[in-house]
Write a protein that holds these residues in place. Structure first.
Motif, PDB file in Angstrom:
ATOM      1  N   ARG A  45       2.106   0.113  -8.611  1.00  0.00           N
ATOM      2  CA  ARG A  45       1.643   1.308  -7.909  1.00  0.00           C
ATOM      3  C   ARG A  45       2.665   2.434  -8.033  1.00  0.00           C
ATOM      4  O   ARG A  45       2.317   3.597  -8.267  1.00  0.00           O
ATOM      5  CB  ARG A  45       1.406   1.004  -6.434  1.00  0.00           C
ATOM      6  CG  ARG A  45       0.266   0.051  -6.143  1.00  0.00           C
ATOM      7  CD  ARG A  45       0.111  -0.082  -4.633  1.00  0.00           C
ATOM      8  NE  ARG A  45      -0.794  -1.156  -4.255  1.00  0.00           N
ATOM      9  CZ  ARG A  45      -1.112  -1.459  -3.008  1.00  0.00           C
ATOM     10  NH1 ARG A  45      -0.584  -0.753  -2.004  1.00  0.00           N
ATOM     11  NH2 ARG A  45      -1.935  -2.448  -2.734  1.00  0.00           N
ATOM     12  N   SER A  49       2.200   6.030  -9.909  1.00  0.00           N
ATOM     13  CA  SER A  49       2.372   7.283  -9.167  1.00  0.00           C
ATOM     14  C   SER A  49       3.388   8.182  -9.837  1.00  0.00           C
ATOM     15  O   SER A  49       3.254   9.406  -9.848  1.00  0.00           O
ATOM     16  CB  SER A  49       2.806   6.978  -7.730  1.00  0.00           C
ATOM     17  OG  SER A  49       1.776   6.347  -7.022  1.00  0.00           O
ATOM     18  N   ASP A  66       1.472   6.263  -2.161  1.00  0.00           N
ATOM     19  CA  ASP A  66       2.124   5.165  -2.855  1.00  0.00           C
ATOM     20  C   ASP A  66       3.644   5.313  -2.843  1.00  0.00           C
ATOM     21  O   ASP A  66       4.364   4.356  -3.148  1.00  0.00           O
ATOM     22  CB  ASP A  66       1.637   5.076  -4.303  1.00  0.00           C
ATOM     23  CG  ASP A  66       0.257   4.443  -4.404  1.00  0.00           C
ATOM     24  OD1 ASP A  66      -0.171   3.807  -3.424  1.00  0.00           O
ATOM     25  OD2 ASP A  66      -0.389   4.602  -5.447  1.00  0.00           O
TER      26      ASP A  66
END
Length: 287
Positions: A45, A49, A66
């Motif tokens: 994640r 991001s 995130d």
């Protein structure tokens, strides 16, 4: 109490969030029924991001949440990872597998696993008993009466112009969760229900979550130093004849950087970095 695929534990996530979010503003708590690795999930994640522009080709905004602190819990972790690429086998409902991601400016994260281990051991040690049952094996293992109870995996990744730290924790909760092959527990398997009969993973998380969050919220400014005395009381390598890579000597504690100190002769102890070696007890050691 192993879980069937349709069974879920009551984690009390909302109440836990209300307790923890003031300590770590922006914190979210997620519970997944099944996950390969909680550390890998959070790292992916964060990488996504970081790689995404402020909006993607479809005009969707980057998921800024995130990059906020996140506590991820997996009821069943199927591809858990330990230090130096080792696997961590966890049975559904019989283990606590969590990871916490948060921004933290650290020049070196070597001492963080020691501080985390110390906080976990203090939080999980039953109150009112004189002898300590939970010991710490440098750099990232918790042992219960000479057998492995759990482990810690610290990883970092740059994201959104800052560095994010992911702290992964795996704890054996129930004795019935011992893997059949037992390869990851060659030194012996221990579970938290030996200390707390009837405990489950959510209760274990409730015991350790607040002290863990408090530690992480202040670690960047404090470092390992405030935890050195507490670590010393649980240090399983101190005074033991051990091998560390090509070195052999007596464990002489750790320094403020989290390095293992090894007394190999009459001179000053040699510092051993966690990134360089695997530590094992020498043959004949009682542990």
């Amino acid at each position: 109490m192993s879980l069937s695929p349709a069974t879920h534990l009551n984690w009390g996530a909302e109440a836990l969030w209300q307790e923890l979010e003031p300590l770590l503003p922006g914190l979210s708590i997620e519970v997944l029924a099944r996950c390969g690795s909680t550390n890998t999930e959070l790292l992916e994640r964060l990488r996504q991001s970081s790689e995404e522009p402020s909006s993607d080709r479809r005009g969707h905004a980057r998921r800024s949440h995130d990059l906020q602190p996140c506590l991820l819990v997996a009821e069943h972790q199927t591809q858990g990872r330990g230090r130096m690429g080792r696997s961590w086998v966890a049975s559904p409902g019989a283990s606590l597998t969590i990871s916490l991601a948060l921004p933290m400016a650290l020049a070196d994260s070597a001492g963080l696993s020691l501080a985390v281990g110390t906080v976990l051991a203090d939080a999980l040690e039953p109150p009112g008993e004189g002898a300590l049952h939970i010991g710490l094996k440098w750099p990232n293992d918790l042992w219960l009466d000479g057998r492995k109870l759990g482990g810690i995996l610290i990883e970092t990744v740059p994201a959104g112009g800052q560095r994010m730290v992911v702290v992964g924790i795996g704890l054996n909760i129930l004795a019935e969760g011992k893997p059949v092959d037992g390869h990851q527990f060659a030194t012996g398997f221990a579970s938290l229900d030996e200390l707390y009969p009837g405990i489950d993973a959510p209760r274990a998380l409730a015991l350790l979550a607040r002290p863990l969050i408090s530690l992480l919220a202040g670690y960047a400014s404090q470092g390992l130093t405030p935890w050195l005395d507490a670590y010393k009381r649980r240090d399983l390598l101190r005074g033991q004849l051990i091998t560390a890579g090509s070195l052999e000597g007596l464990g002489a504690g750790v320094n403020a950087q989290g390095e293992l100190l090894l007394q190999t002769g009459s001179g000053a102890p040699q510092a051993v970095s966690g990134g360089e070696v695997s530590v094992r007890f020498s043959p004949g050691d009682p542990h």
